[in-house]
Design a protein around this motif. Structure first.
Motif, PDB file in Angstrom:
ATOM      1  N   SER A   1      40.419  -8.287   7.454  1.00 56.79           N
ATOM      2  CA  SER A   1      40.022  -7.076   8.187  1.00 56.79           C
ATOM      3  C   SER A   1      40.115  -5.851   7.282  1.00 56.79           C
ATOM      4  CB  SER A   1      40.897  -6.900   9.430  1.00 56.79           C
ATOM      5  OG  SER A   1      40.744  -7.992  10.317  1.00 56.79           O
ATOM      6  N   PHE A   2      41.147  -5.805   6.433  1.00 53.31           N
ATOM      7  CA  PHE A   2      41.261  -4.729   5.441  1.00 53.31           C
ATOM      8  C   PHE A   2      40.069  -4.757   4.477  1.00 53.31           C
ATOM      9  CE2 PHE A   2      46.118  -4.367   5.820  1.00 53.31           C
ATOM     10  CZ  PHE A   2      46.024  -3.180   6.517  1.00 53.31           C
ATOM     11  N   LEU A   3      39.730  -5.936   3.987  1.00 52.92           N
ATOM     12  CA  LEU A   3      38.621  -6.061   3.032  1.00 52.92           C
ATOM     13  C   LEU A   3      37.305  -5.609   3.663  1.00 52.92           C
ATOM     14  CD1 LEU A   3      39.420  -9.544   1.374  1.00 52.92           C
ATOM     15  CD2 LEU A   3      39.910  -7.262   0.467  1.00 52.92           C
ATOM     16  N   HIS A   4      37.081  -5.998   4.917  1.00 50.78           N
ATOM     17  CA  HIS A   4      35.846  -5.602   5.607  1.00 50.78           C
ATOM     18  C   HIS A   4      35.833  -4.097   5.875  1.00 50.78           C
ATOM     19  CE1 HIS A   4      35.218  -9.894   6.190  1.00 50.78           C
ATOM     20  NE2 HIS A   4      34.021  -9.628   6.677  1.00 50.78           N
ATOM     21  N   SER A   5      36.974  -3.548   6.314  1.00 49.05           N
ATOM     22  CA  SER A   5      37.058  -2.119   6.607  1.00 49.05           C
ATOM     23  C   SER A   5      36.809  -1.291   5.349  1.00 49.05           C
ATOM     24  CB  SER A   5      38.434  -1.789   7.191  1.00 49.05           C
ATOM     25  OG  SER A   5      38.537  -0.418   7.509  1.00 49.05           O
ATOM     26  N   ALA A   6      37.402  -1.724   4.230  1.00 48.02           N
ATOM     27  CA  ALA A   6      37.223  -0.997   2.966  1.00 48.02           C
ATOM     28  C   ALA A   6      35.792  -1.096   2.462  1.00 48.02           C
ATOM     29  CB  ALA A   6      38.188  -1.531   1.914  1.00 48.02           C
ATOM     30  N   SER A   7      35.191  -2.272   2.576  1.00 46.13           N
ATOM     31  CA  SER A   7      33.833  -2.449   2.058  1.00 46.13           C
ATOM     32  C   SER A   7      32.812  -1.654   2.873  1.00 46.13           C
ATOM     33  CB  SER A   7      33.456  -3.938   2.023  1.00 46.13           C
ATOM     34  OG  SER A   7      33.571  -4.518   3.300  1.00 46.13           O
ATOM     35  N   LEU A   8      33.104  -1.449   4.167  1.00 47.32           N
ATOM     36  CA  LEU A   8      32.213  -0.625   4.994  1.00 47.32           C
ATOM     37  C   LEU A   8      32.142   0.810   4.491  1.00 47.32           C
ATOM     38  CD1 LEU A   8      32.910  -1.722   8.695  1.00 47.32           C
ATOM     39  CD2 LEU A   8      30.710  -1.720   7.532  1.00 47.32           C
ATOM     40  N   LYS A   9      33.209   1.249   3.838  1.00 52.14           N
ATOM     41  CA  LYS A   9      33.273   2.636   3.365  1.00 52.14           C
ATOM     42  C   LYS A   9      32.729   2.809   1.948  1.00 52.14           C
ATOM     43  CE  LYS A   9      35.097   4.086   7.145  1.00 52.14           C
ATOM     44  NZ  LYS A   9      34.348   5.010   8.044  1.00 52.14           N
ATOM     45  N   GLN A  10      32.276   1.709   1.342  1.00 54.39           N
ATOM     46  CA  GLN A  10      31.696   1.784   0.007  1.00 54.39           C
ATOM     47  C   GLN A  10      30.290   2.394   0.059  1.00 54.39           C
ATOM     48  OE1 GLN A  10      34.602   1.084  -1.912  1.00 54.39           O
ATOM     49  NE2 GLN A  10      33.108   0.146  -3.281  1.00 54.39           N
TER      50      GLN A  10
ATOM     51  N   ASN B   1      31.249 -11.272  -9.889  1.00 53.91           N
ATOM     52  CA  ASN B   1      32.323 -10.615 -10.639  1.00 53.91           C
ATOM     53  C   ASN B   1      32.686  -9.259 -10.045  1.00 53.91           C
ATOM     54  OD1 ASN B   1      32.669 -12.674 -12.495  1.00 53.91           O
ATOM     55  ND2 ASN B   1      31.252 -11.798 -14.000  1.00 53.91           N
ATOM     56  N   ASP B   2      31.647  -8.534  -9.601  1.00 50.33           N
ATOM     57  CA  ASP B   2      31.893  -7.229  -8.979  1.00 50.33           C
ATOM     58  C   ASP B   2      32.675  -7.387  -7.672  1.00 50.33           C
ATOM     59  OD1 ASP B   2      30.581  -5.942 -11.006  1.00 50.33           O
ATOM     60  OD2 ASP B   2      28.669  -5.759  -9.931  1.00 50.33           O
ATOM     61  N   TRP B   3      32.306  -8.389  -6.895  1.00 57.41           N
ATOM     62  CA  TRP B   3      33.019  -8.645  -5.637  1.00 57.41           C
ATOM     63  C   TRP B   3      34.461  -9.047  -5.923  1.00 57.41           C
ATOM     64  CZ3 TRP B   3      32.166  -7.179  -0.909  1.00 57.41           C
ATOM     65  CH2 TRP B   3      30.855  -6.908  -0.494  1.00 57.41           C
ATOM     66  N   GLN B   4      34.653  -9.886  -6.926  1.00 59.15           N
ATOM     67  CA  GLN B   4      36.005 -10.300  -7.307  1.00 59.15           C
ATOM     68  C   GLN B   4      36.863  -9.076  -7.651  1.00 59.15           C
ATOM     69  OE1 GLN B   4      37.123 -13.598  -7.649  1.00 59.15           O
ATOM     70  NE2 GLN B   4      39.114 -13.164  -8.550  1.00 59.15           N
ATOM     71  N   ASP B   5      36.300  -8.162  -8.441  1.00 61.83           N
ATOM     72  CA  ASP B   5      37.026  -6.948  -8.823  1.00 61.83           C
ATOM     73  C   ASP B   5      37.336  -6.092  -7.598  1.00 61.83           C
ATOM     74  OD1 ASP B   5      36.918  -7.725 -11.457  1.00 61.83           O
ATOM     75  OD2 ASP B   5      35.201  -6.447 -11.959  1.00 61.83           O
ATOM     76  N   PHE B   6      36.363  -6.009  -6.686  1.00 61.28           N
ATOM     77  CA  PHE B   6      36.566  -5.217  -5.469  1.00 61.28           C
ATOM     78  C   PHE B   6      37.693  -5.796  -4.627  1.00 61.28           C
ATOM     79  CE2 PHE B   6      35.653  -4.787  -0.906  1.00 61.28           C
ATOM     80  CZ  PHE B   6      35.780  -3.413  -0.773  1.00 61.28           C
ATOM     81  N   TYR B   7      37.689  -7.111  -4.434  1.00 57.34           N
ATOM     82  CA  TYR B   7      38.745  -7.760  -3.652  1.00 57.34           C
ATOM     83  C   TYR B   7      40.113  -7.556  -4.302  1.00 57.34           C
ATOM     84  CZ  TYR B   7      34.924 -10.245  -1.258  1.00 57.34           C
ATOM     85  OH  TYR B   7      33.798 -10.569  -0.546  1.00 57.34           O
ATOM     86  N   LEU B   8      40.156  -7.664  -5.635  1.00 55.19           N
ATOM     87  CA  LEU B   8      41.414  -7.480  -6.366  1.00 55.19           C
ATOM     88  C   LEU B   8      41.953  -6.067  -6.173  1.00 55.19           C
ATOM     89  CD1 LEU B   8      40.593  -9.317  -9.728  1.00 55.19           C
ATOM     90  CD2 LEU B   8      42.403  -9.955  -8.136  1.00 55.19           C
ATOM     91  N   GLU B   9      41.084  -5.074  -6.392  1.00 53.11           N
ATOM     92  CA  GLU B   9      41.495  -3.674  -6.289  1.00 53.11           C
ATOM     93  C   GLU B   9      41.924  -3.337  -4.862  1.00 53.11           C
ATOM     94  OE1 GLU B   9      41.353   0.320  -5.177  1.00 53.11           O
ATOM     95  OE2 GLU B   9      39.690  -1.004  -4.639  1.00 53.11           O
ATOM     96  N   THR B  10      41.146  -3.830  -3.881  1.00 55.30           N
ATOM     97  CA  THR B  10      41.446  -3.517  -2.481  1.00 55.30           C
ATOM     98  C   THR B  10      42.769  -4.130  -2.042  1.00 55.30           C
ATOM     99  OG1 THR B  10      39.076  -3.418  -1.975  1.00 55.30           O
ATOM    100  CG2 THR B  10      40.584  -3.662  -0.114  1.00 55.30           C
ATOM    101  N   SER B  11      42.991  -5.397  -2.374  1.00 54.71           N
ATOM    102  CA  SER B  11      44.232  -6.057  -1.956  1.00 54.71           C
ATOM    103  C   SER B  11      45.445  -5.426  -2.645  1.00 54.71           C
ATOM    104  CB  SER B  11      44.168  -7.560  -2.251  1.00 54.71           C
ATOM    105  OG  SER B  11      43.913  -7.805  -3.620  1.00 54.71           O
TER     106      SER B  11
END
Length: 417
Positions: free
Chosen positions: A76-85, A93-103
């Protein structure tokens, strides 16, 4: 990978990395509506997380309830953060970096809400921690590991109900919308406590279930002593909607959340009296929510319970299931009656569905044909604006049930006979 073991967060992100979040599948542009659509079926809004949004881990069935809840909250955190991108990642690779940074930022987020949390968790078993992943793991565990009230389902729903606020504010924190996010969230918690106190007094009778729910919610709110005292006084003495400033709920999603927590409080005894319905109608009006949307919120909660009946094992009594399913069916039937024109138009424009209706006049449809008819009718229901943002209980809406709740005049002539 097991969310109960140390290092689970990094392992999960490795699994998640190659899989992008696909918002296009929901066909909803408004961010508030979209976050509700994603999170509502998980149970997070109702404090009872069951299924994570998005991709499912192959070992999910082996995890305990706490482990599953961690993944629901993380996703839910990952989805909430990605909505604000402003621009979503495009490559794996970009998604991997995004998940890493967000978590990794989850610990920072909770440190803003509670500046003492990092000091409290700075030493574990006497060891100094520097790993942000490990800190995030500990914070998520602490946020979820509350004393449960499994003896009563509706009280237990409020046990983790504030997790949805965490999800909402996490996305807003990413955009730096609030000058003082902690103050805003604390004010929302007080508003919610006042509203559910008013809901409990709506019919002038305080049920045991309502008392359990209020104090369960209060216990998980982490308010100051003075704030706790004010909340208890509001519940003890009663409070009316006239005495509550609702302006803090300043977005559609926060208004929806306020309304649905009030519904949960009123729905504790599975019955909504005339006085309680009048209270909900007045609350909806003050929040700027239509009467139809109030019905949709009621259906959303009932649908969640019906669809996840096996998981909410403490609710499994035949009487409760019958009562909930009957009220939900009546409510859906009423809403569908208001949209029979658009439903009839959708059915008539579906040539395959119409041919199945024609065939059924003269002969029994095969099992596959009946499944096809059911799935297409459910898709038509999902196209109705009223049902766009909620998850209808597909397993409950059998073909006979669909044919019963849909207005008769939406079907081709002669079919009903």
């Amino acid at each position: 990978m097991n969310p109960s073991e140390k290092g689970w967060l990094k392992e999960y992100i490795k699994f998640r990395g190659p899989h992008p979040i696909d918002f296009l599948q929901y066909q909803i542009k408004d961010q508030d509506n979209l976050l509700y659509k994603i999170v509502q079926p998980t149970g997070l809004i109702y404090g009872h997380p069951i299924h994570a949004p998005g991709i499912r881990h192959p070992k999910e069935q082996r995890w305990n309830s706490l482990g599953k809840m961690k993944i629901v909250l993380l996703e839910s955190f990952l989805h909430s953060a990605s909505l604000k991108q402003e621009v979503l990642p495009t490559t794996p690779n970009d998604w991997q970096d995004f998940y890493l940074e967000t978590s990794q930022s989850i610990g920072q987020f909770y440190s803003v809400l509670d500046p003492q949390i990092r000091k409290k968790a700075f030493f574990i078993f006497g060891k100094r921690r520097k790993d942000e992943f490990r800190f995030a793991e500990q914070v998520l565990h602490k946020r979820l590991f509350l004393k449960s009230r499994w003896d009563h389902f509706w009280a237990s729903l409020f046990q983790n109900s504030l997790l949805f606020l965490d999800t909402y504010y996490f996305g807003e924190w990413k955009t730096a919308r609030f000058h003082n996010m902690k103050w805003h969230k604390d004010a929302m918690k007080i508003l919610l406590l006042k509203v559910i106190a008013a809901a409990a007094h709506a019919n002038q009778i305080i049920e045991r279930e309502e008392k359990n729910m209020f104090f369960t919610f209060l216990g998980s709110s982490n308010l100051t002593k003075s704030q706790n005292k004010l909340a208890k006084e509001a519940f003890r003495d009663g409070i009316s909607l006239d005495q509550i400033d609702l302006r803090q709920a300043d977005t559609w999603l926060l208004k929806k959340y306020v309304l649905e927590l009030a519904i949960l409080m009123i729905w504790a005894d599975k019955v909504v009296s005339a006085e309680e319905r009048a209270f909900l109608s007045e609350l909806a009006r003050r929040l700027g929510i239509s009467e139809e949307e109030l019905d949709i919120s009621l259906i959303a909660i009932e649908s969640f319970v019906i669809e996840n009946w096996k998981e909410v094992y403490f609710l499994q009594s035949k009487h409760s299931f019958q009562l909930i399913s009957e009220t939900m069916t009546t409510r859906i039937t009423f809403v569908l009656q208001q949209h029979k024109g658009s439903i009839a138009k959708e059915i008539k424009s579906n040539s395959e569905l119409c041919s199945l209706f024609e065939k059924s006049k003269n002969q029994q449809l095969t099992e596959d044909e009946q499944k096809k008819m059911k799935s297409q009718l459910i898709e038509i229901l999902k196209s109705i604006p009223a049902f766009v943002t909620i998850a209808l209980p597909g397993s409950f809406l059998t073909l006979p049930t669909l044919l019963k709740i849909l207005p008769k005049d939406v079907f081709p002539s002669g079919f009903q006979d």
